[in-house]
Design an enzyme around this catalytic site. Structure first.
Site, PDB file in Angstrom:
ATOM      1  N   ASP A   1       1.092  25.363 -10.498  1.00  0.00           N
ATOM      2  CA  ASP A   1       0.474  25.276  -9.175  1.00  0.00           C
ATOM      3  C   ASP A   1      -1.041  25.172  -9.286  1.00  0.00           C
ATOM      4  OD1 ASP A   1       2.630  25.279  -7.432  1.00  0.00           O
ATOM      5  OD2 ASP A   1       2.714  27.450  -7.265  1.00  0.00           O
ATOM      6  N   ILE A   2      -1.623  26.027 -10.110  1.00  0.00           N
ATOM      7  CA  ILE A   2      -3.087  26.074 -10.198  1.00  0.00           C
ATOM      8  C   ILE A   2      -3.637  24.790 -10.797  1.00  0.00           C
ATOM      9  CG2 ILE A   2      -5.014  27.264 -11.322  1.00  0.00           C
ATOM     10  CD1 ILE A   2      -3.311  29.867 -11.025  1.00  0.00           C
TER      11      ILE A   2
END
Length: 415
Positions: free
Chosen positions: A188-189
């Site tokens: 996600d990051i």
């Protein structure tokens, strides 16, 4: 709750994205990571949330921020980590009036970031194909699990799922052990970081041509891309790698060792560093041994050199090794827990935490941005908002809706 008062880092210097406005239709982590970075760089970010519920991550706890009376708020640590420098506006997209509000807001924004499943926003008239003719300069960033094309485009994507599908779990963990995920939602990051980079590139293109465009970012694409040299090793050799635990596939010694009083990392990434390690350890003959004199030789003889190094490292404490090896310019480190991380003098000197005054009338600590720009630094203007904190202000300022009109929309469940 009353609206929180903005905070600022260095208001004497301009923020690089000041004057740009972002409509944020994202939730959880990948999209919010992107829009928080844009906000830190000076953009005004309008975060659209569901009335009464908000971003899913608000409920991803415990822990939750407590108010001054000690009661839990709907502000999880998860939400606080990715939502500063944003204005929270609640709008119900399932109503015609709510869709009209969002469509009007688009006309006041430079960038739209969304992470709905591919095609889902078309039913609200908010997909790129419908908005582009009306707003040709709009930069429209879509963040999904699998992208806008391909056989998986309609699937929902989650970090854990994509860590499994994208290969990183297959090379993480101990040899012979079960696959292990990375300790944070790294897919996600990283996707949020790539989305930010794409938006900045699109802004440069628009500056040169006046054209907006759609940006198609996918968790799976991002995961595959950061297989990096491990993926390239496979493409070059055809050999399917497995987990190596703390070992590095191409560097020896580059792993965790047990010192006299606990674990530490030794990362001698080149031959000079290995030689200096051997000198400090009182074992200079190892660096002269043809089996160990070069990194390539050490990789080939990993099984021979590793137990020798394990015996050596056990003879001194972590502090003795780290202090001595850092002095000899050999990378070495203790394995810090988070209390040690945030108390580390280097982390503190770099200003990696900040305190902001929250709408609950208290100071809260947050992780700061790692971006350091000398002429146009990041700024911290607004703490993570409470749900709907800025709804009336934004709708009045941008759409000209007075208090009565806002009240009418609220009574109908639109905002």
């Amino acid at each position: 709750m009353a609206e929180s008062q903005p905070s600022s880092s260095d208001s004497s210097k301009p923020s690089p994205l000041k004057g740009l406005r972002v409509l944020d239709l994202t939730r959880v982590l990948a999209g919010p990571t992107c829009t928080q970075i844009l906000g830190d760089l000076g953009a005004e970010v309008i975060k659209i949330e569901r009335p009464g519920a908000g971003d899913d991550s608000r409920g991803m706890g415990p822990p939750y921020l407590k108010d001054k009376q000690g009661q839990e708020t709907r502000q999880s640590a998860y939400f606080l980590s990715a939502n500063r420098n944003k204005l929270s506006v609640t709008v119900n997209l399932t109503t015609p009036e709510g869709r009209d509000v969002i469509q009007q807001l688009v006309g006041h924004c430079d960038i739209l970031v969304e992470n709905f499943r591919a095609g889902n926003l078309a039913q609200y008239g908010l997909d790129y194909q419908q908005l582009q003719p009306l707003h040709p300069g709009l930069i429209y960033c879509s963040v999904t699990g699998f992208g806008q094309t391909g056989p998986y485009a309609g699937r929902g994507g989650y970090d854990y799922l994509v860590q499994a599908m994208g290969g990183i779990m297959s090379v993480t963990g101990e040899p012979g052990g079960p696959p292990i995920k990375v300790g944070v939602g790294i897919t996600d990051i990283v996707t949020g970081l790539y989305a930010t980079i794409a938006i900045l590139a699109a802004l440069r293109h628009r500056e040169a041509t006046g054209q907006g465009q759609q940006l198609d970012l996918a968790l799976l694409d991002s995961q595959v891309s950061w297989l990096s040299y491990i993926g390239q090793n496979y493409l070059l050799s055809g050999d399917v790698p497995g987990p190596l635990g703390h070992e590095h596939p191409s560097i020896v010694p580059y792993r965790v060792f047990e010192a006299k009083d606990g674990p530490m990392v030794l990362a001698a990434a080149n031959d000079g560093q290995f030689k200096r390690f051997c000198q400090f350890a009182g074992r200079s003959e190892l660096a002269e041994d043809k089996r160990f004199a070069t990194n390539a030789a050490r990789v080939r003889h990993r099984a021979v050199i590793t137990p020798v190094l394990e015996d050596i490292l056990k003879k001194r404490t972590v502090a003795e090794w780290v202090d001595g090896l850092v002095g000899a310019n050999v990378p070495a480190s203790p394995i810090n827990h988070l209390d040690q991380v945030f108390n580390d003098p280097q982390v503190q000197a770099r200003g990696m935490t900040l305190s902001m005054h929250h709408a609950t009338d208290q100071e809260i600590d947050l992780i700061a941005s790692p971006l350091h720009l000398s002429a146009s630094p990041v700024s911290y203007r607004c703490p993570p908002p409470v749900l709907g904190e800025h709804t009336q202000t934004v709708l009045q300022d941008l759409l000209g809706l007075d208090a009565a009109a806002c009240a009418a929309l609220k009574n109908k469940g639109v905002i």
